[in-house]
Design an enzyme around this catalytic site. Sequence first.
Site, PDB file in Angstrom:
ATOM      1  N   LYS A   1      -8.471   7.046 -11.846  1.00 47.28           N
ATOM      2  CA  LYS A   1      -9.784   7.513 -10.775  1.00 47.28           C
ATOM      3  C   LYS A   1      -9.972   8.928 -11.544  1.00 47.28           C
ATOM      4  CE  LYS A   1      -9.260   7.341  -5.932  1.00 47.28           C
ATOM      5  NZ  LYS A   1     -10.161   5.844  -6.032  1.00 47.28           N
TER       6      LYS A   1
HETATM    7  C1  LIG Z   1     -13.446   2.227  -7.306  1.00 46.09           C
HETATM    8  C2  LIG Z   1     -12.402   1.460  -6.131  1.00 46.09           C
HETATM    9  N1  LIG Z   1     -11.964   0.472  -6.022  1.00 46.09           N
HETATM   10  C3  LIG Z   1     -11.096   0.073  -5.704  1.00 46.09           C
HETATM   11  C4  LIG Z   1     -10.380   1.239  -4.879  1.00 46.09           C
HETATM   12  C5  LIG Z   1      -9.132   1.050  -2.987  1.00 46.09           C
HETATM   13  O1  LIG Z   1      -8.263   1.789  -3.587  1.00 46.09           O
HETATM   14  P1  LIG Z   1      -7.064   2.513  -2.366  1.00 46.09           P
HETATM   15  O2  LIG Z   1      -6.176   1.135  -1.656  1.00 46.09           O
HETATM   16  O3  LIG Z   1      -6.369   3.113  -3.270  1.00 46.09           O
HETATM   17  O4  LIG Z   1      -8.238   3.736  -2.034  1.00 46.09           O
HETATM   18  C6  LIG Z   1     -11.161   2.655  -4.725  1.00 46.09           C
HETATM   19  C7  LIG Z   1     -10.764   3.548  -3.900  1.00 46.09           C
HETATM   20  O5  LIG Z   1     -11.141   4.679  -3.377  1.00 46.09           O
HETATM   21  C8  LIG Z   1     -11.437   2.805  -5.372  1.00 46.09           C
HETATM   22  O6  LIG Z   1     -12.574   4.342  -5.289  1.00 46.09           O
END
Ligand SMILES: Cc1ncc(COP(=O)(O)O)c(C=O)c1O
Length: 288
Positions: free
Chosen positions: A149
């Site tokens: 991330k």
């Molecule tokens: C690109 C992306 N995909 C999926 C998600 C969902 O992930 P999570 O459930 O851990 O928030 C996020 C969350 O910020 C994201 O930035």
Amino acid sequence: MKVWIDGGIVSGHEARVPVLDHGLLYGDGIFEGIRVFGRRIFRLEAHLARFAASAKALDLKLPGGIDGVREILKETVRAHGTDDAYIRLILTRGDGQLGIDPASCPKPRLICIVAQIAIFSPEKLAAGLDLLTSSYRRPAADALDPRVKSLNYLNNALAKLEARQRGGDDALLLNDRGMVAEASVANIFIVRNDVLQTPPATDGALEGITRGCVLELAAGLGFATREATLGRIDLFAADEAFLTGSGAGLVPVRSLDGRSIGSGSPGPVYEKVRAAFTDALIDLGTPV
Ligand SMILES: Cc1ncc(COP(=O)(O)O)c(C=O)c1O
């Protein structure tokens, strides 16, 4: 809004980042988005583990280690004071010189923002989202690994901008092979014949914490679940589709590129999983 930065907690309008922070100059850093429900931090340890893994991928050191970050997070949530909130945890390369060399940045900067957010209106959440397939692609894992991330969200932001400018609510991003990856900041699920399917990380999906929780809850409810490579055609043929993410929660999708998905309204499987998720929000949280 309360912000932990450079050793103390300040209000949102007092928080400042120096212009030489390489997070700003080069997107050199990582983040997490985390939910607080009923004064409990949802799946805190899973978020901390993903944050630590992202930090390792960038060769960044967590100030005070995972234990230090956990304490900062709890302290900032307590200072914010509300029962429900959203946490944005950020670690940048820190201040350095104008050149890109990370070696000029001796000290990573940890920032913890606690605030309220509402990504979609209650009406949208009830009716379902209209998604548009983006012309921007999710970068391949050997270019920018989707499991990290990082602060590089430009293609996600441009995909969102494009979808909004074309009258949609959010973007569906395909990967470099034209298969479904995810939405701009959320994972995607389809339901067909009571089987839940979601793309694997190898297709460009972040290993979402909400996604993982939904896979567990759906299995507990007796539904078959699987990670599967999906094309747009699978969305058109689906009975239901929905998005998952810490920011948005569980959100039904009613159309893709102008075509209704299923009955065009939140489906029965989505409703069951969402009810289980709402119950789990408190159970799976760590008290602040
Ligand atoms: C690109 C992306 N995909 C999926 C998600 C969902 O992930 P999570 O459930 O851990 O928030 C996020 C969350 O910020 C994201 O930035």
